[in-house]
Design a protein around this motif. Structure first.
Motif, PDB file in Angstrom:
ATOM      1  N   ILE A   1       0.016   3.791  -1.974  1.00 12.79           N
ATOM      2  CA  ILE A   1      -0.840   2.624  -1.726  1.00 12.79           C
ATOM      3  C   ILE A   1      -0.575   2.071  -0.323  1.00 12.79           C
ATOM      4  CG2 ILE A   1      -1.364   0.261  -2.456  1.00 12.79           C
ATOM      5  CD1 ILE A   1      -0.422   1.217  -5.297  1.00 12.79           C
TER       6      ILE A   1
ATOM      7  N   LEU B   1      -5.219  -4.231  -3.520  1.00 13.81           N
ATOM      8  CA  LEU B   1      -4.400  -3.028  -3.715  1.00 13.81           C
ATOM      9  C   LEU B   1      -2.952  -3.302  -3.363  1.00 13.81           C
ATOM     10  CD1 LEU B   1      -6.469  -0.137  -2.146  1.00 13.81           C
ATOM     11  CD2 LEU B   1      -5.790  -0.369  -4.525  1.00 13.81           C
TER      12      LEU B   1
ATOM     13  N   ILE C   1      -8.084   3.407  -6.409  1.00 13.81           N
ATOM     14  CA  ILE C   1      -7.888   3.019  -5.005  1.00 13.81           C
ATOM     15  C   ILE C   1      -9.221   2.648  -4.361  1.00 13.81           C
ATOM     16  CG2 ILE C   1      -7.267   3.940  -2.714  1.00 13.81           C
ATOM     17  CD1 ILE C   1      -4.884   5.281  -3.973  1.00 13.81           C
TER      18      ILE C   1
END
Ligand code: 4AD
Ligand code: MG
Length: 435
Positions: A243, A264, A414
């Motif tokens: 991430i 995120l 994502i």
């Protein structure tokens, strides 16, 4: 001849310089003496080119060409205010004048023409993020001293149950497409220690859902002498690093897809933990129903968690959550029973937040040969096909464990897209084998 990439030259230092580009016509507007072409190159870079109309009379959308010219800045120019003014044009191929991919096409048409849809900015962006995940992942495993291996995709036996196996005619025998490399990784830990692999796994999923593919990219890792806590920590560290990398390295791509980078970045670890029993309590208080044969009934302790259950469990979270302590009978034969809690599996699934659900499954493996044999038989599998696997318990068995993570599942979260088919370049589902 030196050619440039569009994203390299969209900089002030190139202003006034001669550049040479190769690419395809993305958009086209012809006036009496000038033509405005938005050119796309082979890395998805996009720039406006202004050319004499006479040099491009036959040009159509997706025709391929080479343009030489000078870089200028012009506020009016689309795609970042840079434009190329040129008169040196070489046409490679004039495309048929009916390129099927336009704005506002149906999802099905875009899938039918996926080989051409891959030229859209959305698909180029997704493909780049996918590549970044794979790149960072490989480096992460190398940096952490895991050895990369590969496993066969044509196999003799099931890992994840018989119902999702694809049969393959194998000379005079019957074989299957691999559901998971796990059993092979288990064989390799005795000589290579911690190992990992990335490759396709196949599931003959008979349901149409937004998160199941018939062929998906599977990251799997396995290590000897691994404890449950270590196993969770490895997955957490890997995911947090992926991430971090994507939000930093693919910021532009995420913004193009309107994905919220800040959201995120909330998933920095430690991840939440939830026992299966707590999960069932939450679901029951949410009045969760499940399909049981012909019947619809309230969820009960002992039921597996499906997409809808996972949605309820994760919709209000911003942090991934490990669910542990599942009843042993809903987990595959290789999962070890928790020595401290009879009937519970020593395994955990990692669920992604915001309703996305399972991204990985992992656990400690049953290392007792007698228990393993019983479990294989109870699953209705043919013991003979597992004789090599049982040898791993006969010759120096050690406690060990690992996990498997679906790359498209990860990417889906994502980039915040509902349909997993968007996360793979050429999707395979029950309804789709082409292109
Ligand atoms: O949960 P699964 O079935 O676990 C295994 O295969 C283990 N043998 C892995 C291991 O321990 N080495 O699959 C692992 C992950 C899932 O969590 C999910 O992310 C993904 O693979 N996955 C799929 N992704 C897309 N389409 C499907 N049909 C998938 N089935 C599983
Ligand atoms: Mg699973």
């Amino acid at each position: 001849m030196k050619y440039h990439r569009i994203n390299e030259i969209k900089k002030d230092e190139f202003l006034g310089k001669e550049v040479r580009l190769r690419g395809w016509v993305y958009r086209l507007r012809k006036q009496k003496d000038k033509a405005f072409i938005i050119l796309r190159d082979d890395r998805g870079g996009i720039i406006q080119c202004v050319l004499p109309s006479s040099s491009v009379t036959d040009l159509t959308i997706e025709s391929s060409l080479e343009v030489g010219g000078t870089l200028f800045k012009d506020e009016r120019a689309k795609e970042g205010g840079f434009e190329i003014r040129g008169n040196d044009v070489k046409i490679y191929s004039i495309a048929n004048n009916d390129f099927p991919i336009r704005k506002y096409q149906s999802t099905e048409l875009l899938l039918d023409y996926r080989h051409l849809t891959l030229r859209t900015r959305k698909m180029i962006t997704i493909a780049k993020i996918r590549a970044s995940i794979l790149e960072r992942m490989r480096h992460w495993f190398i940096e952490n001293d895991w050895i990369e291996v590969t496993a066969p995709t044509i196999v003799k036996s099931a890992v994840e149950g018989g119902s999702t196996l694809f049969p393959v005619k194998y000379f005079k025998d019957e074989a299957f497409l691999s559901q998971s490399a796990q059993l092979y990784l288990e064989a390799l830990i005795f000589s290579l220690g911690p190992v990992w692999t990335i490759g396709p796994s196949f599931r003959a999923e008979k349901s149409r859902t937004v998160r199941h593919l018939a062929e998906y990219l599977h990251l799997e890792a396995e290590a000897p002498w691994l404890t449950m806590n270590e196993l969770l920590s490895i997955q957490e560290k890997l995911l947090v690093e992926l991430i971090r990398h994507i939000t930093e390295h693919n910021k532009g791509e995420l913004e193009f897809l309107n994905q919220d980078v800040l959201a995120l970045n909330k998933a920095t670890g430690p991840f939440d933990k939830l026992s299966y029993s707590e999960a069932i309590d939450i679901l029951r208080s949410n009045d969760m129903k499940i399909q049981d044969g012909e019947m619809i009934r309230n969820i009960e302790w002992g039921d597996d968690l499906n997409i809808d259950s996972e949605k309820v469990l994760t919709k209000d979270r911003s942090n991934p959550v490990f669910v542990f302590g599942y009843p042993l009978q809903i987990k595959p034969f290789y999962v070890k029973e928790d020595p401290e809690k009879q009937g519970r599996a020593l395994s955990a699934d990692l669920l992604l937040p915001n309703g996305f659900g399972e991204v990985s499954s992992g656990g400690i493996r049953e290392d007792d040969i007698a228990l393993l044999k019983t479990r294989i038989k109870n699953e209705g599998l043919n013991l003979d096909s597992y004789s090599w696997y049982l040898d791993l318990r006969r010759y120096g068995s050690v406690p060990h464990g690992g996990f498997g993570m679906g790359i498209e599942r990860l990417l889906r979260w994502i980039i915040n897209l509902e349909d997993i088919k968007e996360c793979v370049l050429f999707p395979r589902t029950m309804a789709r084998l082409n292109p």
